[in-house]
Design an enzyme around this catalytic site. Sequence first.
Site, PDB file in Angstrom:
ATOM      1  N   ALA A   9       1.117  -0.670  -0.238  1.00 48.77           N
ATOM      2  CA  ALA A   9      -0.187  -0.172  -0.446  1.00 48.77           C
ATOM      3  C   ALA A   9       0.716   1.442   0.153  1.00 48.77           C
ATOM      4  O   ALA A   9       0.519   2.805   0.764  1.00 48.77           O
ATOM      5  CB  ALA A   9      -0.970  -0.222   0.881  1.00 48.77           C
ATOM      6  N   GLY A  11       3.061   4.096  -2.936  1.00 51.26           N
ATOM      7  CA  GLY A  11       3.316   4.844  -4.402  1.00 51.26           C
ATOM      8  C   GLY A  11       2.496   4.483  -5.017  1.00 51.26           C
ATOM      9  O   GLY A  11       1.598   5.440  -4.884  1.00 51.26           O
ATOM     10  N   ARG A  80      13.104   3.076  -7.258  1.00 50.12           N
ATOM     11  CA  ARG A  80      15.106   3.455  -7.689  1.00 50.12           C
ATOM     12  C   ARG A  80      15.167   5.290  -7.242  1.00 50.12           C
ATOM     13  O   ARG A  80      13.999   5.927  -6.833  1.00 50.12           O
ATOM     14  CB  ARG A  80      15.226   3.429  -9.106  1.00 50.12           C
ATOM     15  CG  ARG A  80      15.522   2.288 -10.048  1.00 50.12           C
ATOM     16  CD  ARG A  80      15.889   2.543 -10.970  1.00 50.12           C
ATOM     17  NE  ARG A  80      14.804   3.247 -12.099  1.00 50.12           N
ATOM     18  CZ  ARG A  80      15.487   3.751 -13.413  1.00 50.12           C
ATOM     19  NH1 ARG A  80      16.528   3.728 -13.298  1.00 50.12           N
ATOM     20  NH2 ARG A  80      14.472   4.141 -14.117  1.00 50.12           N
ATOM     21  N   ARG A  86      17.351  -0.130 -12.757  1.00 47.68           N
ATOM     22  CA  ARG A  86      16.418  -1.114 -11.359  1.00 47.68           C
ATOM     23  C   ARG A  86      16.677  -2.282 -11.169  1.00 47.68           C
ATOM     24  O   ARG A  86      16.756  -3.197 -10.376  1.00 47.68           O
ATOM     25  CB  ARG A  86      15.321  -1.734 -13.163  1.00 47.68           C
ATOM     26  CG  ARG A  86      14.636  -0.467 -13.233  1.00 47.68           C
ATOM     27  CD  ARG A  86      13.253  -1.232 -14.989  1.00 47.68           C
ATOM     28  NE  ARG A  86      12.783   0.276 -14.715  1.00 47.68           N
ATOM     29  CZ  ARG A  86      12.567   1.295 -15.623  1.00 47.68           C
ATOM     30  NH1 ARG A  86      14.589   1.283 -16.393  1.00 47.68           N
ATOM     31  NH2 ARG A  86      11.796   1.643 -15.894  1.00 47.68           N
ATOM     32  N   ASN A  93      14.524  -6.413  -3.976  1.00 49.06           N
ATOM     33  CA  ASN A  93      13.169  -6.901  -4.378  1.00 49.06           C
ATOM     34  C   ASN A  93      12.595  -8.039  -4.420  1.00 49.06           C
ATOM     35  O   ASN A  93      11.669  -8.776  -4.486  1.00 49.06           O
ATOM     36  CB  ASN A  93      12.682  -6.209  -5.122  1.00 49.06           C
ATOM     37  CG  ASN A  93      12.540  -4.808  -4.584  1.00 49.06           C
ATOM     38  OD1 ASN A  93      12.541  -3.745  -3.550  1.00 49.06           O
ATOM     39  ND2 ASN A  93      12.310  -3.584  -5.877  1.00 49.06           N
ATOM     40  N   ASN A 118       9.834  -4.430  -8.972  1.00 48.65           N
ATOM     41  CA  ASN A 118      11.081  -3.863 -10.275  1.00 48.65           C
ATOM     42  C   ASN A 118      12.538  -4.599  -9.794  1.00 48.65           C
ATOM     43  O   ASN A 118      12.471  -4.922  -8.273  1.00 48.65           O
ATOM     44  CB  ASN A 118      12.024  -2.763 -10.300  1.00 48.65           C
ATOM     45  CG  ASN A 118      11.242  -2.221 -12.105  1.00 48.65           C
ATOM     46  OD1 ASN A 118      11.426  -2.471 -12.704  1.00 48.65           O
ATOM     47  ND2 ASN A 118      10.551  -0.597 -11.409  1.00 48.65           N
ATOM     48  N   ASP A 149       5.117   0.788 -20.012  1.00 44.69           N
ATOM     49  CA  ASP A 149       5.879   1.776 -21.166  1.00 44.69           C
ATOM     50  C   ASP A 149       5.071   0.836 -22.773  1.00 44.69           C
ATOM     51  O   ASP A 149       5.302   2.342 -23.691  1.00 44.69           O
ATOM     52  CB  ASP A 149       6.939   0.537 -21.513  1.00 44.69           C
ATOM     53  CG  ASP A 149       7.888  -0.201 -20.606  1.00 44.69           C
ATOM     54  OD1 ASP A 149       8.192   0.964 -20.237  1.00 44.69           O
ATOM     55  OD2 ASP A 149       7.559  -1.417 -20.669  1.00 44.69           O
ATOM     56  N   HIS A 176      11.887  -4.664 -19.249  1.00 49.78           N
ATOM     57  CA  HIS A 176      11.470  -3.680 -18.919  1.00 49.78           C
ATOM     58  C   HIS A 176      12.515  -2.945 -17.409  1.00 49.78           C
ATOM     59  O   HIS A 176      12.509  -2.564 -17.172  1.00 49.78           O
ATOM     60  CB  HIS A 176       9.828  -3.490 -17.350  1.00 49.78           C
ATOM     61  CG  HIS A 176       9.807  -2.021 -17.303  1.00 49.78           C
ATOM     62  ND1 HIS A 176       9.021  -1.163 -17.424  1.00 49.78           N
ATOM     63  CD2 HIS A 176       9.302  -2.198 -15.335  1.00 49.78           C
ATOM     64  CE1 HIS A 176       9.131  -0.032 -16.711  1.00 49.78           C
ATOM     65  NE2 HIS A 176       9.507  -0.530 -15.435  1.00 49.78           N
TER      66      HIS A 176
END
Length: 315
Positions: A9, A11, A80, A86, A93, A118, A149, A176
């Site tokens: 929950a 950004g 980032r 990434r 992550n 990412n 994208d 990506h």
Amino acid sequence: MVKVAVLAAGGIGQPLSLLLKSHPQVTELSLYDIVNSPGVAADLSHICTKAKVTGYKGQENLDAALAGCEIVVIPAGIPRKPGMTRDDLFNINAGIVKGLAEAIAKNCPKAFTCIISNPVNSTVPICAEVFKKAGTYDPKRLFGVTLLDIVRSSTFVSQCKGTNPQETKVTVIGGHSGVTIVPLLSQVKGLTFTQEEVEALTHRIQFGGDEVVKAKDGAGSATLSMAYAAARFVDSLIEGAFLKKQVVECAYVESPLAVDDGCAFFASAIELGPSGAEKILPIGPLSDYEQGLYKACVEQLKVNIAKGVNFVNQA
Ligand code: NAD
Ligand code: LMR
């Protein structure tokens, strides 16, 4: 009709949940995070749409958050800061996505899983390997969300050509991140580009994420445009998988398209249907310039994929 979980929950998770709360087919929204989720869920729950929103906080509530979910969207993880790639997010992550994938395999193994965290090029293979180990892997149900994208491509091309962005469709293949993002401008219907336009647009689409990271100046990366893109992807998934309409979107999935070049995962246009990624559409003819982009893409993408696979199998 559809129960959706949003795992984080932050950004992206907050505006994405706001958009999903307004989706006519979403009847339950499960919002999980290690912080803040009950407050965000309480706030959303006052909106007068039918989706019932529940917040779950902390690892001990993850199983409950996932019970009965048919679509799970994962925007958990750090974003980032300027100067980072990434891939620099991998160390943190990868473990977050692995843990969440294990919980999905245990609690809602048939859910359509959509990964935003990412580096997507690696986190999707991580998720696939976890599902394989658990015996729940269905490649048609696992997606890396690359739709931002495509959203950016529509915006940038329409700005260049004076077209309506909602009607300006660009297929983006590959992965990506940077050079793995390959927009196919030669295939845009009804538009032609000079080589100068092709090169400028391609660069902007490949590095659009960096534009936002730089502008946010240490406060993170794209959140609102990403929430828009993820909500559109979930909407397309609901249309294809639950409402049985014919829908084509781009996503990063296990794919035969670039296997000969070492990439078992590849983004392309796919037809969404009741089983998920029903049909992977062919890449189609590439210009000489796009063939060069493709070569650079697969060289990097295969390394990113192997890193994700090894992360799970060497653990
Ligand atoms: P953010 O920092 O605002 O929010 C991340 C949230 O993840 C935080 O609320 C944090 O508490 C939560 N979190 C951390 N560990 C967790 C766990 N184990 N389980 C559940 N939640 C956990 O970051 P953001 O801007 O929302 O970005 C999230 C991720 O999405 C980043 O990795 C970012 O790079 C990626 N992203 C991807 C795309 C894309 O196109 N696929 C676009 C934008 C951002
Ligand atoms: C994006 O494309 O905006 C995201 O992948 C976030 C980032 O790190 O650029």
